[in-house]
Design a protein around this motif. Structure first.
Motif: not given
Length: 259
Positions: A102-123, A213-215
């Motif tokens: 649905a064209f949501v920017p991936r950088p925003l989703l990647n930042l959210a993954a790190g904020a919600l789950f931490g580095s390893q599980l978020g990645l 993505t990792a960054a």
């Protein structure tokens, strides 16, 4: 043995062998194709341009749903408390994949993954969502858009891009994922319209998306400590490739103008 048609009491009787032969001929001929309005309607609905219109409608509906439900609120509201651990990461990966379609920017989703789950599980969750979203977009583009769009590949640059993806799919897609200037959705649908295979596309997407993505995931996980070495390194890994991509694009633009 009787192999001909006989008459008994004015009624025509067909021998078993003749009946079997006629049945075999009818079966080999296959079903009679529909004619008239039903056939015309079927051809219209299954035509390439009808399928392309369906693809555009699906993507527009998905983008509208994102605007209405605003998944970016996860950054401020957090993940629902009913889900936790690995189950939450899997659910986020699925939501991530659908949001990229649905064209949501991936950088925003990647930042959210790190904020919600931490580095390893978020990645892990972000990479799984990246591959899932790319696969969904590729399949939608291949089934609904390829047949209608391939005849339009007449320009020099379009033909060159199509030939590169068709002949060197894995290498080209790996470079597109590593290069920060190539939009994620554009790469998905360009690959779908080309003759690139699905497996090389997914593998190149998974490998090429790891650095960027990792960054972002690490930056999201360490956003609360912006002076930490991990956050600063992640920020540099985000900024430097973007700057390098801008320089390369600027130089190529001036070379093209010189020609």
């Amino acid at each position: 043995m009787f192999d001909a048609t006989t008459r008994s009491g004015g009624t025509a009787t067909v021998s078993p062998r003749t009946a079997a032969t006629e049945l075999a001929v009818a079966t080999a001929a296959g079903p009679v194709p529909p004619t008239g309005f039903a056939a015309h309607l079927t051809r219209v609905l299954l035509s390439p341009w009808s399928r392309l219109s369906l693809l555009v409608l699906l993507l527009a509906s998905a983008a509208t749903a994102v605007l209405l439900f605003q998944p970016q609120q996860l950054l401020t509201d957090g993940w629902p408390p009913q889900l936790g651990g690995a189950a939450a990461a899997v659910a986020y990966a699925v939501a991530y994949g659908l949001c990229t379609v649905a064209f949501v920017p991936r950088p925003l989703l990647n930042l959210a993954a790190g904020a919600l789950f931490g580095s390893q599980l978020g990645l892990a969750s972000a990479l799984a969502g990246t591959v899932l979203g790319a696969g969904i977009a590729f399949c939608l583009g291949r089934v609904l858009g390829q047949e209608a769009l391939r005849p339009l590949l007449r320009g020099k640059w379009l033909k060159a891009a199509d030939g590169q993806l068709s002949r060197h799919g894995f290498r080209s897609m790996l470079a597109a994922r590593l290069f920060p200037g190539v939009p994620f959705a554009a790469a998905n649908y360009c690959a779908a319209v080309s003759r690139m295979g699905l497996l090389p596309f997914l593998l190149a997407t998974a490998l090429g998306s790891i650095p960027n993505t990792a960054a972002y995931v690490v930056a999201g996980a360490r956003a609360s400590t912006p002076t930490s070495p991990a956050f600063l390194i992640a920020l540099a890994c985000i900024a430097l490739p973007g700057l390098a991509g801008a320089v390369v694009a600027w130089r190529k633009r001036h070379r093209l103008r010189g020609r």
